[in-house]
Design a protein around this motif. Structure first.
Motif, PDB file in Angstrom:
ATOM      1  N   VAL A   1      -0.860  -8.970  -6.405  1.00 25.16           N
ATOM      2  CA  VAL A   1       0.509  -9.225  -6.845  1.00 25.16           C
ATOM      3  C   VAL A   1       1.464  -8.773  -5.746  1.00 25.16           C
ATOM      4  CG1 VAL A   1       2.257  -8.686  -8.598  1.00 25.16           C
ATOM      5  CG2 VAL A   1      -0.151  -8.929  -9.256  1.00 25.16           C
ATOM      6  N   HIS A   2       2.543  -9.496  -5.574  1.00 25.46           N
ATOM      7  CA  HIS A   2       3.495  -9.228  -4.485  1.00 25.46           C
ATOM      8  C   HIS A   2       4.266  -7.929  -4.760  1.00 25.46           C
ATOM      9  CE1 HIS A   2       6.288  -9.985  -1.258  1.00 25.46           C
ATOM     10  NE2 HIS A   2       5.734 -11.166  -1.000  1.00 25.46           N
ATOM     11  N   LEU A   3       3.899  -6.865  -4.052  1.00 30.55           N
ATOM     12  CA  LEU A   3       4.521  -5.559  -4.275  1.00 30.55           C
ATOM     13  C   LEU A   3       6.003  -5.572  -3.941  1.00 30.55           C
ATOM     14  CD1 LEU A   3       4.274  -2.489  -4.888  1.00 30.55           C
ATOM     15  CD2 LEU A   3       3.812  -2.174  -2.448  1.00 30.55           C
ATOM     16  N   TYR A   4       6.361  -6.139  -2.797  1.00 32.49           N
ATOM     17  CA  TYR A   4       7.746  -6.107  -2.340  1.00 32.49           C
ATOM     18  C   TYR A   4       8.676  -6.786  -3.349  1.00 32.49           C
ATOM     19  CZ  TYR A   4      11.844  -6.808   0.632  1.00 32.49           C
ATOM     20  OH  TYR A   4      13.125  -6.819   1.136  1.00 32.49           O
ATOM     21  N   HIS A   5       8.283  -7.973  -3.812  1.00 30.00           N
ATOM     22  CA  HIS A   5       9.117  -8.686  -4.779  1.00 30.00           C
ATOM     23  C   HIS A   5       9.143  -7.964  -6.130  1.00 30.00           C
ATOM     24  CE1 HIS A   5       8.536 -12.642  -2.362  1.00 30.00           C
ATOM     25  NE2 HIS A   5       9.623 -12.006  -1.988  1.00 30.00           N
ATOM     26  N   THR A   6       8.026  -7.388  -6.527  1.00 30.69           N
ATOM     27  CA  THR A   6       7.974  -6.678  -7.804  1.00 30.69           C
ATOM     28  C   THR A   6       8.906  -5.471  -7.789  1.00 30.69           C
ATOM     29  OG1 THR A   6       5.667  -7.359  -8.120  1.00 30.69           O
ATOM     30  CG2 THR A   6       6.460  -5.521  -9.465  1.00 30.69           C
TER      31      THR A   6
ATOM     32  N   PHE B   1       0.618   0.826 -12.664  1.00 32.75           N
ATOM     33  CA  PHE B   1       1.393  -0.114 -11.852  1.00 32.75           C
ATOM     34  C   PHE B   1       0.601  -0.564 -10.630  1.00 32.75           C
ATOM     35  CE2 PHE B   1       4.257  -0.848  -8.244  1.00 32.75           C
ATOM     36  CZ  PHE B   1       5.022  -1.898  -8.732  1.00 32.75           C
ATOM     37  N   TYR B   2       0.081   0.401  -9.859  1.00 27.65           N
ATOM     38  CA  TYR B   2      -0.632   0.040  -8.631  1.00 27.65           C
ATOM     39  C   TYR B   2      -1.964  -0.651  -8.935  1.00 27.65           C
ATOM     40  CZ  TYR B   2       2.660   2.549  -5.616  1.00 27.65           C
ATOM     41  OH  TYR B   2       3.777   2.956  -4.933  1.00 27.65           O
ATOM     42  N   THR B   3      -2.608  -0.303 -10.045  1.00 29.47           N
ATOM     43  CA  THR B   3      -3.833  -0.992 -10.429  1.00 29.47           C
ATOM     44  C   THR B   3      -3.547  -2.466 -10.686  1.00 29.47           C
ATOM     45  OG1 THR B   3      -4.791   1.012 -11.376  1.00 29.47           O
ATOM     46  CG2 THR B   3      -5.714  -1.091 -12.116  1.00 29.47           C
ATOM     47  N   MET B   4      -2.420  -2.750 -11.324  1.00 29.29           N
ATOM     48  CA  MET B   4      -2.005  -4.141 -11.545  1.00 29.29           C
ATOM     49  C   MET B   4      -1.705  -4.832 -10.219  1.00 29.29           C
ATOM     50  SD  MET B   4       1.126  -6.010 -11.522  1.00 29.29           S
ATOM     51  CE  MET B   4       2.394  -4.783 -11.854  1.00 29.29           C
ATOM     52  N   ILE B   5      -1.012  -4.160  -9.324  1.00 36.92           N
ATOM     53  CA  ILE B   5      -0.638  -4.745  -8.036  1.00 36.92           C
ATOM     54  C   ILE B   5      -1.876  -5.119  -7.221  1.00 36.92           C
ATOM     55  CG2 ILE B   5       0.384  -4.214  -5.781  1.00 36.92           C
ATOM     56  CD1 ILE B   5       2.498  -4.866  -7.831  1.00 36.92           C
ATOM     57  N   PHE B   6      -2.897  -4.265  -7.266  1.00 39.12           N
ATOM     58  CA  PHE B   6      -4.097  -4.497  -6.459  1.00 39.12           C
ATOM     59  C   PHE B   6      -5.161  -5.327  -7.169  1.00 39.12           C
ATOM     60  CE2 PHE B   6      -2.230  -1.160  -3.926  1.00 39.12           C
ATOM     61  CZ  PHE B   6      -2.663  -1.420  -2.635  1.00 39.12           C
ATOM     62  N   GLY B   7      -4.885  -5.809  -8.371  1.00 39.33           N
ATOM     63  CA  GLY B   7      -5.792  -6.757  -9.012  1.00 39.33           C
ATOM     64  C   GLY B   7      -6.839  -6.168  -9.923  1.00 39.33           C
ATOM     65  N   GLY B   8      -6.670  -4.927 -10.356  1.00 35.95           N
ATOM     66  CA  GLY B   8      -7.605  -4.340 -11.311  1.00 35.95           C
ATOM     67  C   GLY B   8      -8.614  -3.409 -10.669  1.00 35.95           C
ATOM     68  N   GLU B   9      -9.271  -2.603 -11.498  1.00 36.76           N
ATOM     69  CA  GLU B   9     -10.168  -1.563 -10.996  1.00 36.76           C
ATOM     70  C   GLU B   9     -11.364  -2.122 -10.231  1.00 36.76           C
ATOM     71  OE1 GLU B   9     -11.283   1.046 -14.141  1.00 36.76           O
ATOM     72  OE2 GLU B   9      -9.229   1.753 -14.510  1.00 36.76           O
ATOM     73  N   GLU B  10     -11.946  -3.220 -10.722  1.00 34.24           N
ATOM     74  CA  GLU B  10     -13.116  -3.781 -10.043  1.00 34.24           C
ATOM     75  C   GLU B  10     -12.757  -4.223  -8.625  1.00 34.24           C
ATOM     76  OE1 GLU B  10     -16.563  -7.243 -10.512  1.00 34.24           O
ATOM     77  OE2 GLU B  10     -14.723  -7.359 -11.716  1.00 34.24           O
TER      78      GLU B  10
ATOM     79  N   PHE C   1      -4.510  -7.656   8.657  1.00 36.09           N
ATOM     80  CA  PHE C   1      -4.332  -8.108   7.283  1.00 36.09           C
ATOM     81  C   PHE C   1      -2.851  -8.155   6.917  1.00 36.09           C
ATOM     82  CE2 PHE C   1      -8.494  -6.088   7.382  1.00 36.09           C
ATOM     83  CZ  PHE C   1      -9.292  -6.962   6.653  1.00 36.09           C
ATOM     84  N   ASP C   2      -2.424  -9.268   6.362  1.00 37.26           N
ATOM     85  CA  ASP C   2      -1.167  -9.282   5.640  1.00 37.26           C
ATOM     86  C   ASP C   2      -1.333  -8.349   4.436  1.00 37.26           C
ATOM     87  OD1 ASP C   2       1.398 -10.210   4.656  1.00 37.26           O
ATOM     88  OD2 ASP C   2       0.267 -11.421   3.223  1.00 37.26           O
ATOM     89  N   PHE C   3      -0.228  -7.903   3.864  1.00 44.00           N
ATOM     90  CA  PHE C   3      -0.336  -6.983   2.734  1.00 44.00           C
ATOM     91  C   PHE C   3      -0.150  -7.687   1.397  1.00 44.00           C
ATOM     92  CE2 PHE C   3       1.317  -3.753  -0.228  1.00 44.00           C
ATOM     93  CZ  PHE C   3       0.217  -2.890  -0.223  1.00 44.00           C
ATOM     94  N   ASP C   4       1.063  -8.166   1.120  1.00 39.70           N
ATOM     95  CA  ASP C   4       1.355  -8.770  -0.181  1.00 39.70           C
ATOM     96  C   ASP C   4       0.560 -10.045  -0.385  1.00 39.70           C
ATOM     97  OD1 ASP C   4       3.320  -7.039  -1.450  1.00 39.70           O
ATOM     98  OD2 ASP C   4       4.640  -7.577   0.205  1.00 39.70           O
ATOM     99  N   CYS C   5      -0.182 -10.090  -1.492  1.00 40.23           N
ATOM    100  CA  CYS C   5      -0.990 -11.254  -1.869  1.00 40.23           C
ATOM    101  C   CYS C   5      -2.153 -11.506  -0.921  1.00 40.23           C
ATOM    102  CB  CYS C   5      -0.132 -12.502  -2.029  1.00 40.23           C
ATOM    103  SG  CYS C   5       1.167 -12.307  -3.268  1.00 40.23           S
ATOM    104  N   THR C   6      -2.490 -10.504  -0.132  1.00 40.44           N
ATOM    105  CA  THR C   6      -3.701 -10.544   0.683  1.00 40.44           C
ATOM    106  C   THR C   6      -4.492  -9.271   0.407  1.00 40.44           C
ATOM    107  OG1 THR C   6      -2.678 -11.903   2.404  1.00 40.44           O
ATOM    108  CG2 THR C   6      -4.658 -10.691   3.022  1.00 40.44           C
TER     109      THR C   6
END
Length: 270
Positions: free
Chosen positions: A60-65, A82-91, A51-56
């Motif tokens: 949200v792109h962690l490295y750029h953020t 912050f990390y909840t936003m990066i990973f796309g929310g709790e669901e 798996f790629d990490f950022d945007c996969t």
């Protein structure tokens, strides 16, 4: 050599392989919806999911953020938000956690292959307790350790995986950047037709060819699974997690999609 797409899941192989970068190229086989060979009773084959990490893995792109002052301040102020936003929310995080844990429990090996910072990736994974599902996290500093430089770095690292002692039968590469996949026979014009880029579709397949490959390396099938590109998109979608899980468990990408994935039941039980 590798099997054709119609024989993507033929007899498995196992052999000790070297870990240095092989002098080899990924050769395109074609694209076809995976269908399990009915004569193959030993399923799943030995499979590595990369798996790629950022945007996969993330949305949200962690490295750029984290390369912005605002992003660093958000992390310092409230790491969970912050990390909840990066990973796309709790669901999505719940689905992702169950998906990754389920794949590992069913015998898949999982790795991260990124151009981001390994320490930042590990901290993000650790925050939600999913760092342990990955056998390796390869970030931008890893490529030098394998003697890999320049463009095509991810393709070279995939060839290292294929020629390793693990002797995988199947490598599934999940990545949002089309340029990180090996070449296909397709291209796409961008920038008003000024640039032509490689174009990859889900279930494109390749095998490795070279003069001095370990015997089993050329038998490894690499399968591409591109997700939608975009710095701040959805990353790997929930329905794509379901599709990958069903493919791994049944050998078909669509046969089980009309039924519930085990992920549905895990989420319902939470």
């Amino acid at each position: 050599m590798g099997s054709g797409p119609a024989k993507l899941f033929g007899a498995t192989t196992a052999a000790a392989m070297a870990t240095q970068v092989p002098v080899a190229s990924w050769v395109y086989e074609g694209c076809s919806e995976p269908t399990r060979d009915p004569d193959m009773t030993d399923w799943p084959p030995k499979t590595l999911f990369v798996f790629d990490f950022d945007c996969t893995i993330t949305s949200v792109h962690l490295y750029h953020t984290l390369n912005t002052e605002e992003g660093r301040e958000q992390l310092e102020a409230d790491a969970d938000t912050f990390y909840t936003m990066i990973f796309g929310g709790e669901e999505r995080i719940n689905w992702l956690r169950n998906f990754l844990n389920g794949m590992k429990e069913n015998g898949a090996e999982l790795r991260i292959m990124s151009f981001g910072s390994e320490s930042e990736i590990r901290h993000a994974l650790e925050h939600f307790g999913i760092d342990g599902v990955f056998s390796a996290v390869h970030g931008r500093s890893s490529y030098r350790q394998f003697g890999i430089h320049g463009r095509g770095a991810k393709q070279d690292l995939l060839s290292v995986y294929a020629a390793s002692e693990d002797a995988f039968d199947l490598i599934v590469f999940v990545e949002d950047d089309q340029e990180n996949y090996p070449r296909t026979i397709r291209s796409k014009e961008v920038g008003a037709g000024q640039i032509t880029k490689n174009f990859v579709e889900k279930w494109d397949a390749w095998h490795l060819e070279g003069n001095e490959l370990p015997n089993a390396a050329g038998e490894v099938t690499l399968v591409g699974y591109p997700v939608e590109a975009g710095r701040d998109g959805e990353g790997l979608k929930i329905e794509e997690m379901q599709e990958l899980e069903l493919f791994f468990l049944t050998g078909s990408a669509t046969a089980g999609l009309s039924q519930k994935s085990s992920l549905d039941y895990k989420i319902a039980m939470k």
